[in-house]
Write an enzyme that holds these catalytic residues in place. Structure first.
Site, short mmCIF file in Angstrom:
data_model
loop_
_atom_site.label_atom_id
_atom_site.label_comp_id
_atom_site.label_asym_id
_atom_site.label_seq_id
_atom_site.Cartn_x
_atom_site.Cartn_y
_atom_site.Cartn_z
CG HIS A 258 -1.32 2.21 5.66
ND1 HIS A 258 -1.37 1.71 6.93
CD2 HIS A 258 -1.64 3.53 5.76
CE1 HIS A 258 -1.69 2.68 7.77
NE2 HIS A 258 -1.87 3.78 7.09
CG HIS A 284 -7.79 10.17 7.67
ND1 HIS A 284 -8.09 9.99 6.33
CD2 HIS A 284 -6.77 9.31 7.92
CE1 HIS A 284 -7.30 9.07 5.80
NE2 HIS A 284 -6.49 8.64 6.76
CE1 TYR A 293 -6.33 6.31 0.31
CE2 TYR A 293 -7.24 7.77 1.98
CZ TYR A 293 -6.41 6.72 1.63
OH TYR A 293 -5.65 6.09 2.59
#
Length: 314
Positions: A258, A284, A293
């Site tokens: 990831h 998402h 983030y």
């Protein structure tokens, strides 16, 4: 169906036969009714196997007589093994699902794992690579060699699109349009993602030079990325590629499948991309998954500030 019951657990014929049948039925339920992916199926089966091994080692011979005392002992054992809360929680979720299945089929009346919960540990921010580290990683494959040509295309495409490792290995040839520079990803959320020109060029070169001569003749799936045997690249194969080049580049940060996905999102956000657009590109379902983030960006900027501002070190 393939048995998920370890051979060394055949310690009581009648009990074992019953347990083996229930585990096989659970496998069939996950495959046919729940339609889980192969990776999810294997994860469930590994967790159930691990629990059954624990039962044998502690002389619990009947799956149907498990209770919350046994579950607490199991959690204590996992904690002694220094497993993370996330791993323990996942294993409990698998066991909870299994017993829920047994309840639905009237094999048990209670779910022993239902009320077993762990204290929530602070959520760790994802790891990412800096722009310089990304450049270093992408420069590692030797594109003069077939393997390097393929690996360059894989790394470039992964960083260009931020798709998941599973989504990458499941790509087919028709999923990328080299003329328009668009990738169709059919993962957890179907979406179209732009691909920057350097990545398009790397993929085009790989398709022409390597894939066309490596692909197995009898492969009707048309996988985009194939291994050296001409079959679809696996997640394990992809993992080895990323780890190998990270080591070759002397990148000491923790690298997972990831990491490039996280780097993709952070770098877009860092350069002014809208959070909703990033959410769409990453597939998402919930914006909260993308908002991590923002936290990562804030943490990154604080670190840069304290390391670089001349008055911050006073």
């Amino acid at each position: 169906p393939q048995s998920a019951f370890p051979a060394y657990l055949y310690f009581d014929w009648e009990v074992t036969l019953k347990m083996r049948e229930y585990v096989s039925q659970f496998r069939e339920y996950l495959t046919e009714k729940k339609a889980v992916s192969e990776n999810t199926l294997q994860s469930y089966m590994r967790d159930i196997q691990h629990f059954l091994t624990f039962m044998k080692e502690h002389q619990f011979t009947d799956l149907l007589k498990a209770d919350d005392t046994m579950m607490h002992l199991y959690v204590e054992e996992l904690t002694r093994q220094n497993l993370s809360n996330a791993t323990i929680t996942r294993r409990l979720a698998s066991i909870r699902c299994f017993y829920q299945f047994l309840m639905q089929n009237y094999h048990v009346t209670v779910n022993p794992a239902k009320h077993i919960k762990l204290e929530k540990s602070p959520k760790k921010l994802p790891h990412f690579l800096s722009g310089a580290e990304i450049d270093l990683l992408l420069a590692q494959p030797n594109i003069a060699e077939p393997k390097g040509c393929r690996d360059k295309a894989i790394l470039e495409l992964l960083y260009a699109t931020g798709i998941r490792a599973t989504e990458l290995v499941e790509l087919n040839l028709g999923d990328i349009n080299l003329k328009t520079g668009l990738l169709r990803c059919k993962g957890k959320a179907d979406r179209i993602i732009p691909v920057y020109p350097t990545a398009v060029k790397a993929v085009a070169t790989y398709i022409t030079r390597v894939r066309s001569v490596s692909l197995c003749d009898d492969d009707t799936e048309q996988p985009l990325f194939v291994n050296l045997n001409g079959n679809r690249l696996t997640r394990q194969g992809f993992w080895k590629i990323v780890k190998g080049y990270a080591e070759q580049a002397n990148i000491t940060k923790e690298i997972t499948p990831h990491t490039l996905r996280h780097s993709f999102a952070l770098h877009l956000l860092e350069n002014g991309a809208d959070l909703k657009d990033i959410q769409t590109m990453m597939g998402h379902a919930d914006i909260s998954s993308t908002q991590v983030y923002v936290q990562l960006l804030d943490s990154h900027f604080k670190e840069v500030y304290h390391n670089c501002h001349p008055r911050a070190k006073v």
